[in-house]
Design an enzyme around this catalytic site. Structure first.
Site, PDB file in Angstrom:
ATOM      1  N   GLY A 114      35.229  34.541  48.759  1.00  0.00           N
ATOM      2  CA  GLY A 114      35.352  35.236  47.474  1.00  0.00           C
ATOM      3  C   GLY A 114      35.336  34.243  46.330  1.00  0.00           C
ATOM      4  N   HIS A 115      36.180  33.213  46.450  1.00  0.00           N
ATOM      5  CA  HIS A 115      36.188  32.156  45.421  1.00  0.00           C
ATOM      6  C   HIS A 115      34.815  31.489  45.329  1.00  0.00           C
ATOM      7  CE1 HIS A 115      40.577  31.956  46.772  1.00  0.00           C
ATOM      8  NE2 HIS A 115      40.676  32.248  45.498  1.00  0.00           N
ATOM      9  N   GLN A 142      43.315  42.521  36.405  1.00  0.00           N
ATOM     10  CA  GLN A 142      43.332  41.184  35.789  1.00  0.00           C
ATOM     11  C   GLN A 142      42.098  40.974  34.904  1.00  0.00           C
ATOM     12  OE1 GLN A 142      44.600  37.474  37.911  1.00  0.00           O
ATOM     13  NE2 GLN A 142      42.424  37.195  38.172  1.00  0.00           N
ATOM     14  N   SER A 180      43.379  34.972  49.724  1.00  0.00           N
ATOM     15  CA  SER A 180      44.123  33.847  50.299  1.00  0.00           C
ATOM     16  C   SER A 180      45.310  34.365  51.098  1.00  0.00           C
ATOM     17  CB  SER A 180      44.617  32.916  49.197  1.00  0.00           C
ATOM     18  OG  SER A 180      43.516  32.496  48.410  1.00  0.00           O
TER      19      SER A 180
END
Ligand code: AMP
Length: 293
Positions: free
Chosen positions: A43-44, A160, A193
């Protein structure tokens, strides 16, 4: 044939990071910023790839931000894997990693925080008081330290992205925000994570978050427009999987995140639930093409 992996410059101090980015800007380079808390996964890395595509130089930040964790949350146990993270980033030719220590970001006398916008109040804001105050503060600080042209965030943390977009607009920040799609495991579990905390049976159980979102989409596609009925069905999918600690199943307006009564326009389905001790979130937009009007 040998491939050379460009070495990453790992910086720990805000002033050296700022100078480096200012120098790049003076030389006409575009700079992309990817803020993370480390323990990097696909994802990152999708954000890193997007930054590599769009910008000349990519800066990844790795900082487990204490101010966005509440008391009793996992700040202490959050995975910290800097060496492995750097190895992954080296494969993508990332130029800079900014990995500050806590006191580089928050001096002992630090006492100024960003008051987050209204969209920070429901959902995560209700279940994690102070979370978005910490997020907004650290993102603003990172943008000040690293004056990037573009900053990249994941749709996985949908609320977010709304908080950050609003802050950027309201505080007249000169940065473009990009939101990249959620990357999922083969069964649909959104990469996180925190998935590292899950045992194999819990990982299986966690698939129900994705399944409850898919169920919402299926119901809406089938013409169900009573949001309460769809929310209840989402909970039922979680309950069948044995997930009984559900913070929310939400069908909300995609801009304000206010709950909808009738699903007669675009909406977003969001879920937050606990699998064992691990709190997971996910979301799925229900776009006009799958909403019956
Ligand atoms: P974190 O390290 O969890 O703070 O995440 C750093 C950035 O990566 C945030 O913008 C997240 O939304 C994004 N991100 C985390 N997980 C995913 C995912 N599965 N797919 C896409 N982006 C993600």
């Amino acid at each position: 044939m040998t491939t050379s992996v460009k070495s990453i410059e790992v910086l720990h101090h805000a002033t050296e990071m700022h100078c480096a980015v200012e120098a790049l800007r003076r030389n006409g380079k575009t700079v992309g910023l990817v803020p993370t808390m480390g323990a990097l996964h696909e994802g990152h890395l999708s954000l890193v790839k997007a930054a590599r595509r769009e910008c000349d130089v990519t800066v990844v930040t790795i900082f487990v931000n204490p101010t966005q964790f509440g008391p009793g949350e996992d700040f202490r146990s959050y995975p910290r894997t800097l060496e492995a993270d750097l190895r992954q980033l080296a494969q993508f030719d990332v130029e800079f990693v900014f990995a500050p220590a806590n006191d580089e970001m928050y001096a002992p006398e630090h006492s100024t925080y960003v008051e987050p916008p209204a969209v920070a109040q429901p959902l995560e804001g209700a279940f994690r008081p102070g979370h978005f105050r910490g997020v907004a503060t650290v993102v603003l600080k990172l943008l000040n330290m690293i004056p990037a042209h573009v900053a990249f965030f994941g749709h996985k943390d949908y609320q977010q992205t709304l908080v950050i977009r609003r802050m950027v607009e309201d505080l007249s920040l000169a940065v473009d925000i990009r939101v990249c799609p959620t990357i999922r495991e083969p069964g649909g579990l959104a990469m996180s994570s925190r998935n590292q905390y899950l045992s194999p049976p819990q990982r299986h159980q966690a698939l129900a978050l994705w399944q409850c979102l898919c169920r919402a989409e299926e119901l809406v596609r089938g013409g169900e427009n009573n949001a309460d009925i769809v929310r209840a069905e989402m909970r039922a999918v979680l309950a069948i999987a044995g997930i009984d600690r559900v913070d929310y199943t939400s069908l909300a307006d995609p801009e304000t995140l206010l709950e909808l009564k009738t699903l007669d326009r675009p909406a977003i389905a969001l879920v937050a639930a606990h699998v064992g001790k691990t709190r997971l979130i996910d979301n799925l937009p229900l776009t006009t093409s799958n909403v019956h009007i």
